[in-house]
Design a protein around this motif. Structure first.
Motif, PDB file in Angstrom:
ATOM      1  N   ASP A  51       0.831  -1.204   0.000  1.00 22.02           N
ATOM      2  CA  ASP A  51       0.000   0.000   0.000  1.00 22.02           C
ATOM      3  C   ASP A  51       0.868   1.257   0.000  1.00 22.02           C
ATOM      4  OD1 ASP A  51      -2.349  -1.387  -0.048  1.00 22.02           O
ATOM      5  OD2 ASP A  51      -2.642  -1.356   2.132  1.00 22.02           O
ATOM      6  N   SER A  52       1.933   1.254   0.778  1.00 22.60           N
ATOM      7  CA  SER A  52       2.824   2.397   0.847  1.00 22.60           C
ATOM      8  C   SER A  52       3.485   2.650  -0.502  1.00 22.60           C
ATOM      9  CB  SER A  52       3.883   2.164   1.923  1.00 22.60           C
ATOM     10  OG  SER A  52       4.823   3.218   1.943  1.00 22.60           O
ATOM     11  N   LEU A  53       3.929   1.558  -1.145  1.00 23.75           N
ATOM     12  CA  LEU A  53       4.569   1.677  -2.449  1.00 23.75           C
ATOM     13  C   LEU A  53       3.592   2.210  -3.489  1.00 23.75           C
ATOM     14  CD1 LEU A  53       7.162   1.158  -4.071  1.00 23.75           C
ATOM     15  CD2 LEU A  53       6.319  -1.158  -4.516  1.00 23.75           C
ATOM     16  N   TYR A  54       2.366   1.750  -3.426  1.00 21.03           N
ATOM     17  CA  TYR A  54       1.335   2.193  -4.362  1.00 21.03           C
ATOM     18  C   TYR A  54       1.108   3.696  -4.219  1.00 21.03           C
ATOM     19  CZ  TYR A  54      -3.303   2.842  -6.387  1.00 21.03           C
ATOM     20  OH  TYR A  54      -4.375   3.298  -7.102  1.00 21.03           O
ATOM     21  N   LEU A  55       1.018   4.184  -2.998  1.00 26.66           N
ATOM     22  CA  LEU A  55       0.807   5.606  -2.767  1.00 26.66           C
ATOM     23  C   LEU A  55       2.004   6.430  -3.252  1.00 26.66           C
ATOM     24  CD1 LEU A  55      -0.816   5.508   0.786  1.00 26.66           C
ATOM     25  CD2 LEU A  55      -1.952   6.032  -1.382  1.00 26.66           C
ATOM     26  N   GLU A  56       3.208   5.891  -3.065  1.00 23.67           N
ATOM     27  CA  GLU A  56       4.406   6.593  -3.507  1.00 23.67           C
ATOM     28  C   GLU A  56       4.409   6.758  -5.023  1.00 23.67           C
ATOM     29  OE1 GLU A  56       9.281   6.101  -3.475  1.00 23.67           O
ATOM     30  OE2 GLU A  56       8.031   4.818  -2.202  1.00 23.67           O
ATOM     31  N   PHE A  57       4.082   5.681  -5.741  1.00 21.20           N
ATOM     32  CA  PHE A  57       4.034   5.754  -7.191  1.00 21.20           C
ATOM     33  C   PHE A  57       2.956   6.728  -7.655  1.00 21.20           C
ATOM     34  CE2 PHE A  57       6.336   1.592  -7.594  1.00 21.20           C
ATOM     35  CZ  PHE A  57       7.341   2.070  -8.425  1.00 21.20           C
ATOM     36  N   ARG A  58       1.819   6.733  -6.964  1.00 22.39           N
ATOM     37  CA  ARG A  58       0.740   7.631  -7.343  1.00 22.39           C
ATOM     38  C   ARG A  58       1.177   9.090  -7.182  1.00 22.39           C
ATOM     39  NH1 ARG A  58      -5.012   6.818  -4.547  1.00 22.39           N
ATOM     40  NH2 ARG A  58      -3.859   7.602  -2.740  1.00 22.39           N
ATOM     41  N   GLY A  59       1.917   9.380  -6.106  1.00 21.97           N
ATOM     42  CA  GLY A  59       2.419  10.734  -5.907  1.00 21.97           C
ATOM     43  C   GLY A  59       3.399  11.142  -6.999  1.00 21.97           C
ATOM     44  N   LEU A  60       4.280  10.221  -7.392  1.00 14.39           N
ATOM     45  CA  LEU A  60       5.240  10.505  -8.451  1.00 14.39           C
ATOM     46  C   LEU A  60       4.545  10.703  -9.794  1.00 14.39           C
ATOM     47  CD1 LEU A  60       8.069   7.979  -7.507  1.00 14.39           C
ATOM     48  CD2 LEU A  60       8.169  10.470  -7.339  1.00 14.39           C
ATOM     49  N   ASP A  61       3.532   9.878 -10.062  1.00 14.76           N
ATOM     50  CA  ASP A  61       2.773  10.028 -11.303  1.00 14.76           C
ATOM     51  C   ASP A  61       2.125  11.406 -11.380  1.00 14.76           C
ATOM     52  OD1 ASP A  61       3.294   7.657 -12.573  1.00 14.76           O
ATOM     53  OD2 ASP A  61       1.588   6.601 -11.710  1.00 14.76           O
ATOM     54  N   ASN A  62       1.590  11.861 -10.256  1.00 18.29           N
ATOM     55  CA  ASN A  62       0.934  13.165 -10.216  1.00 18.29           C
ATOM     56  C   ASN A  62       1.951  14.286 -10.489  1.00 18.29           C
ATOM     57  OD1 ASN A  62      -1.351  15.004  -9.501  1.00 18.29           O
ATOM     58  ND2 ASN A  62       0.017  15.538  -7.825  1.00 18.29           N
ATOM     59  N   LEU A  63       3.138  14.179  -9.882  1.00 22.83           N
ATOM     60  CA  LEU A  63       4.182  15.181 -10.084  1.00 22.83           C
ATOM     61  C   LEU A  63       4.640  15.204 -11.541  1.00 22.83           C
ATOM     62  CD1 LEU A  63       6.195  17.250  -8.889  1.00 22.83           C
ATOM     63  CD2 LEU A  63       7.734  15.335  -8.428  1.00 22.83           C
ATOM     64  N   VAL A  64       4.840  14.020 -12.117  1.00 21.86           N
ATOM     65  CA  VAL A  64       5.276  13.937 -13.512  1.00 21.86           C
ATOM     66  C   VAL A  64       4.230  14.542 -14.440  1.00 21.86           C
ATOM     67  CG1 VAL A  64       5.717  12.333 -15.412  1.00 21.86           C
ATOM     68  CG2 VAL A  64       6.793  11.951 -13.195  1.00 21.86           C
ATOM     69  N   ALA A  65       2.961  14.218 -14.207  1.00 22.80           N
ATOM     70  CA  ALA A  65       1.901  14.729 -15.070  1.00 22.80           C
ATOM     71  C   ALA A  65       1.809  16.249 -14.990  1.00 22.80           C
ATOM     72  CB  ALA A  65       0.572  14.097 -14.678  1.00 22.80           C
ATOM     73  N   ARG A  66       1.926  16.795 -13.795  1.00 22.10           N
ATOM     74  CA  ARG A  66       1.797  18.241 -13.620  1.00 22.10           C
ATOM     75  C   ARG A  66       3.011  18.989 -14.152  1.00 22.10           C
ATOM     76  NH1 ARG A  66      -0.375  19.717  -7.697  1.00 22.10           N
ATOM     77  NH2 ARG A  66      -0.458  21.759  -8.718  1.00 22.10           N
ATOM     78  N   ASN A  67       4.166  18.325 -14.210  1.00 24.18           N
ATOM     79  CA  ASN A  67       5.345  18.960 -14.805  1.00 24.18           C
ATOM     80  C   ASN A  67       5.394  18.759 -16.314  1.00 24.18           C
ATOM     81  OD1 ASN A  67       6.771  20.362 -12.799  1.00 24.18           O
ATOM     82  ND2 ASN A  67       7.601  18.471 -11.956  1.00 24.18           N
ATOM     83  N   THR A  68       4.734  17.725 -16.812  1.00 25.87           N
ATOM     84  CA  THR A  68       4.703  17.483 -18.249  1.00 25.87           C
ATOM     85  C   THR A  68       3.850  18.525 -18.962  1.00 25.87           C
ATOM     86  OG1 THR A  68       5.017  15.100 -17.966  1.00 25.87           O
ATOM     87  CG2 THR A  68       4.066  15.820 -20.048  1.00 25.87           C
ATOM     88  N   ALA A  69       2.759  18.934 -18.337  1.00 21.45           N
ATOM     89  CA  ALA A  69       1.828  19.870 -18.972  1.00 21.45           C
ATOM     90  C   ALA A  69       2.502  21.177 -19.390  1.00 21.45           C
ATOM     91  CB  ALA A  69       0.644  20.136 -18.041  1.00 21.45           C
ATOM     92  N   PRO A  70       3.268  21.856 -18.511  1.00 25.62           N
ATOM     93  CA  PRO A  70       3.916  23.103 -18.959  1.00 25.62           C
ATOM     94  C   PRO A  70       5.000  22.879 -20.010  1.00 25.62           C
ATOM     95  CG  PRO A  70       4.580  22.550 -16.713  1.00 25.62           C
ATOM     96  CD  PRO A  70       3.454  21.642 -17.064  1.00 25.62           C
ATOM     97  N   VAL A  71       5.637  21.699 -20.001  1.00 24.41           N
ATOM     98  CA  VAL A  71       6.633  21.402 -21.033  1.00 24.41           C
ATOM     99  C   VAL A  71       5.957  21.332 -22.403  1.00 24.41           C
ATOM    100  CG1 VAL A  71       8.225  19.653 -21.917  1.00 24.41           C
ATOM    101  CG2 VAL A  71       8.225  20.226 -19.483  1.00 24.41           C
ATOM    102  N   LEU A  72       4.842  20.621 -22.478  1.00 22.50           N
ATOM    103  CA  LEU A  72       4.123  20.511 -23.744  1.00 22.50           C
ATOM    104  C   LEU A  72       3.564  21.862 -24.170  1.00 22.50           C
ATOM    105  CD1 LEU A  72       2.249  17.122 -23.203  1.00 22.50           C
ATOM    106  CD2 LEU A  72       4.361  17.545 -24.463  1.00 22.50           C
ATOM    107  N   LYS A  73       3.096  22.653 -23.194  1.00 20.06           N
ATOM    108  CA  LYS A  73       2.578  23.980 -23.506  1.00 20.06           C
ATOM    109  C   LYS A  73       3.679  24.866 -24.072  1.00 20.06           C
ATOM    110  CE  LYS A  73      -0.616  27.163 -23.510  1.00 20.06           C
ATOM    111  NZ  LYS A  73      -1.769  27.073 -24.437  1.00 20.06           N
ATOM    112  N   ALA A  74       4.885  24.758 -23.512  1.00 17.15           N
ATOM    113  CA  ALA A  74       6.013  25.538 -24.023  1.00 17.15           C
ATOM    114  C   ALA A  74       6.350  25.136 -25.452  1.00 17.15           C
ATOM    115  CB  ALA A  74       7.233  25.359 -23.118  1.00 17.15           C
ATOM    116  N   PHE A  75       6.283  23.836 -25.755  1.00 13.05           N
ATOM    117  CA  PHE A  75       6.513  23.367 -27.123  1.00 13.05           C
ATOM    118  C   PHE A  75       5.495  23.979 -28.072  1.00 13.05           C
ATOM    119  CE2 PHE A  75       9.336  19.448 -27.614  1.00 13.05           C
ATOM    120  CZ  PHE A  75      10.169  19.843 -26.585  1.00 13.05           C
ATOM    121  N   GLN A  76       4.233  24.032 -27.626  1.00 12.58           N
ATOM    122  CA  GLN A  76       3.173  24.598 -28.468  1.00 12.58           C
ATOM    123  C   GLN A  76       3.398  26.093 -28.696  1.00 12.58           C
ATOM    124  OE1 GLN A  76      -0.295  23.577 -26.220  1.00 12.58           O
ATOM    125  NE2 GLN A  76      -0.267  21.418 -26.827  1.00 12.58           N
ATOM    126  N   ASN A  77       3.739  26.807 -27.625  1.00 12.56           N
ATOM    127  CA  ASN A  77       3.930  28.253 -27.740  1.00 12.56           C
ATOM    128  C   ASN A  77       5.119  28.595 -28.630  1.00 12.56           C
ATOM    129  OD1 ASN A  77       1.732  28.694 -26.080  1.00 12.56           O
ATOM    130  ND2 ASN A  77       2.966  28.947 -24.219  1.00 12.56           N
TER     131      ASN A  77
END
Length: 287
Positions: A48-74
């Motif tokens: 359960d602890s490992l699952y929560l850790e991965f979920r937190g990392l996934d959230n961080l990656v997704a939220r950092n990916t969005a501005p990178v893609l937006k910068a590519f578009q701009n």
């Protein structure tokens, strides 16, 4: 943009690749998570602890990916930016300009310079320091000793007159870290002098055992309150994309880092960047 653009543009896509790897790992953990009845309670707890850790990392990656893609578009990055070029600008699509624009936007900076001609983070940091400092100025490291690779650049270790900052008349001091491994706020509060031209903050623990520093505007505000003319430079190596904000967003004047580390996604074999105030980036470029 040739090899340069391939390395650097792929760097910005590294969070996307990371997301794919994380999702694969997370899906495996999820499968285990839904079949934990066969495990002992302590094993189930760890899963359960490992699952929560991965979920937190996934959230961080997704939220950092969005501005990178937006910068590519701009920056309107497209396939033609990945073609070979001579570097002289003859009928070329401005791939370097697009890349610089992407990095500047991602880091919240006015300008950026991203080049494979920086062969390492230390090289990029060196160009930035020599751009900011002049004879009679003082460099103050506020997070203890910097990387070992900077010792000869600064002149902490004997450079045999080969052109360290101290050879050019730049003084140097350090503010040791607190006992807990973080910044010593009491010492920092009285550390600045009128001749302190640049305060260097190193985010990563480097080769020491201290914890890495999070992006926090408190130190920058404290520096500027004592000496408004002091420039704050952040060694951002290993700090990119690990949080939701970057140093220029909280007042850092200039940052420098390596493409071999986080932005390169283990793909770029060389390269570095500087980002921050436009005039300071130009000074580093001139250097």
């Amino acid at each position: 943009m040739g090899v340069l653009s391939y390395c650097n543009a792929t760097c910005a896509l590294s969070p996307v690749l990371t997301t794919a790897r994380r999702r694969k790992s997370s899906s495996i953990v999820t499968c285990l998570h839904h079949n934990t009845s066969i495990f002992a309670p302590e094993v189930e707890k760890e899963i359960d602890s490992l699952y929560l850790e991965f979920r937190g990392l996934d959230n961080l990656v997704a939220r950092n990916t969005a501005p990178v893609l937006k910068a590519f578009q701009n920056a309107r990055v497209s396939s033609h930016h990945f073609g070979s070029c001579t570097g002289y600008g003859h009928e070329e699509a401005g791939g370097r300009e697009a890349l610089d624009q992407c990095f500047a936007e991602i880091f919240g900076a006015e300008s950026a310079l991203v080049r494979s001609q920086f062969f390492s983070g230390t090289h990029a940091i060196t160009c930035a320091l020599f751009a900011l400092l002049r004879p009679g100025d003082e460099l103050l490291a506020v997070a203890g000793a910097p990387y070992d690779t900077l010792e000869e650049v600064i002149g902490v270790r004997d450079s045999n007159g080969l052109g360290s900052l101290r050879d050019f008349g730049v003084e140097y001091r350090e503010v040791p870290l607190a006992e807990d491994g973080g910044l010593d706020w009491n010492a920092l509060n009285v550390a600045l002098k009128p001749q302190t031209k640049c305060a260097l903050i190193q985010r990563s623990c480097g080769y020491s055992w201290r914890r890495s520093l999070s992006v926090n505007g408190r130190a920058i505000k404290m520096i500027k309150m004592q000496n408004p003319k002091c420039l704050v430079m952040v060694n951002n190596c290993y700090g990119e994309f690990v949080e939701l904000i970057e140093p220029p967003m909280v007042g850092a004047d200039l940052i420098a880092g390596s493409l071999i580390k986080n932005p390169g996604g283990t793909i770029a074999p060389c390269g570095g960047y500087v980002a921050g105030q436009e005039k300071l980036v130009k000074a580093a470029a001139a250097r």
